[in-house]
Design an enzyme around this catalytic site. Sequence first.
Site, mmCIF file in Angstrom:
data_model
loop_
_atom_site.group_PDB
_atom_site.id
_atom_site.type_symbol
_atom_site.label_atom_id
_atom_site.label_comp_id
_atom_site.label_asym_id
_atom_site.label_seq_id
_atom_site.Cartn_x
_atom_site.Cartn_y
_atom_site.Cartn_z
ATOM 1 C CG HIS A 6 -0.113 0.043 2.496
ATOM 2 N ND1 HIS A 6 0.492 -1.082 3.012
ATOM 3 C CD2 HIS A 6 0.227 1.066 3.309
ATOM 4 C CE1 HIS A 6 1.175 -0.740 4.107
ATOM 5 N NE2 HIS A 6 1.017 0.552 4.302
ATOM 6 C CG HIS A 38 0.016 5.727 2.732
ATOM 7 N ND1 HIS A 38 -1.264 5.201 2.735
ATOM 8 C CD2 HIS A 38 0.666 5.150 3.765
ATOM 9 C CE1 HIS A 38 -1.368 4.363 3.750
ATOM 10 N NE2 HIS A 38 -0.217 4.306 4.386
#
Length: 149
Positions: free
Chosen positions: A57, A72
């Site tokens: 992620h 992110h």
Amino acid sequence: MTTVTSPLAGRAVGLANVPDPVFSGAMVGPGTAIDPVREPTEAVAPVDGLVVSMHPHAFVVVDADGHGVLTHLGIDTVQLNGEGFELLVGKGDEVKRGQPVIRWNPAAVEAAGKSPISPIVALEASAEALADVAESGEITPGGELFTWN
């Protein structure tokens, strides 16, 4: 000076609009965020450099000047345990700006109950070190997000 470009297509929304107080409060560092298009896509490297951190992620690329840039992908997406994310490079790899790093689907993240809004953060930087920060408008991969002096 480092120019940081967008790893994603979508709309720049600024860190203040990220639905997570750690990012919206710039506790991780200053930067901006992208509300990505809702289709399967690839997140690309925002700078040339070395991948020093790699998770399904999120990833960090450090450029030749020692500037670390965190991408992110979504908020609380660590809770998806890598589901729906495909790593295209590994920690320790050299990457070029625009090189695909992670394949993911923002629509699937949203369907899983998470926000796909993606912060792009200058690690260990002061807000004063950044200029021309994109906080609104459509953005394409490779579009300028901010400069880091």
